[in-house]
Design an enzyme around this catalytic site. Sequence first.
Site, mmCIF file in Angstrom:
data_model
loop_
_atom_site.group_PDB
_atom_site.id
_atom_site.type_symbol
_atom_site.label_atom_id
_atom_site.label_comp_id
_atom_site.label_asym_id
_atom_site.label_seq_id
_atom_site.Cartn_x
_atom_site.Cartn_y
_atom_site.Cartn_z
ATOM 1 N N ASP A 130 -12.182 9.281 -2.682
ATOM 2 C CA ASP A 130 -13.465 9.978 -2.627
ATOM 3 C C ASP A 130 -13.491 11.096 -3.661
ATOM 4 O OD1 ASP A 130 -13.075 12.906 -0.908
ATOM 5 O OD2 ASP A 130 -11.452 11.444 -0.966
ATOM 6 N N ASP A 176 5.157 4.866 3.570
ATOM 7 C CA ASP A 176 4.856 6.273 3.821
ATOM 8 C C ASP A 176 6.133 6.930 4.328
ATOM 9 O OD1 ASP A 176 1.789 7.674 4.272
ATOM 10 O OD2 ASP A 176 3.512 8.787 5.013
ATOM 11 N N GLU A 221 0.857 -1.187 0.000
ATOM 12 C CA GLU A 221 0.000 0.000 0.000
ATOM 13 C C GLU A 221 0.887 1.228 0.000
ATOM 14 O OE1 GLU A 221 -3.412 2.407 2.557
ATOM 15 O OE2 GLU A 221 -2.318 0.748 3.513
ATOM 16 N N ASP A 280 -3.536 12.195 -1.587
ATOM 17 C CA ASP A 280 -3.764 13.623 -1.788
ATOM 18 C C ASP A 280 -4.086 13.840 -3.272
ATOM 19 O OD1 ASP A 280 -3.532 16.400 -2.177
ATOM 20 O OD2 ASP A 280 -1.986 16.579 -0.642
#
Length: 220
Positions: free
Chosen positions: A156, A71, A46, A120
């Site tokens: 989203d 990350d 991920e 983002d």
Amino acid sequence: MRKKLERFSDNAERRNVIEKGKPVFEVIKGNWKKELFGNDNDLVVEFGCGRGEYTVGLAEKFPDKNFIGVDIKGARIWVGSTYAINNQLDNVAFLRVNIVQLEDYFAKDEVSEVWVTFPDPRPKDRDEKRRLTSPRYLEMYKGILKKDGWLKFKTDNTPLFDYTLSLFEDQVKIKNLQYTYDLYNSEFMDEHYGVKTKYEKLFHDQGESIKYMKFQFEKS
């Protein structure tokens, strides 16, 4: 600041956090299964994992696969790392690097599946190259994915979703594309696995529909 420093200190001692300064950091490329997991199970990665909710959530659902969250934010990675330790999830690891460096830590065809969850959106045109579904990042994912490996993307943000779909018209060669603009009311709901990130919960509670796509790259 003190809390963040304490988390950095914890990360430095943890086996499931791979970061600069640890010997394994320099040799992990192409050796995730051998050096860290000690098995030959599929690798699922991920990118932009944040606090790791999706990484650990999937790891709980699929104990026969290895999961890696990537990350740059060490304090965020600490959250997922802590959950994995407390729940004895030995099939979870976190890599603390800038995602643009991913080819330095994953070998060609080493990964079976890639997830990009709620990145983002980078809406400004000048930031297009920084979008995690821009052509340059997709090319990187293609390189580390096995032939017929899947990339799965959730957001989203409708403009980012539309932008990504538009790339497949002439810039990025893919196959077996499947997608929906409303995951929770679609045939793909089973692929949600009941796992939600912090932002997925937030956006859904605000009435945003969750967009989802999966596809494979055309690879020779």
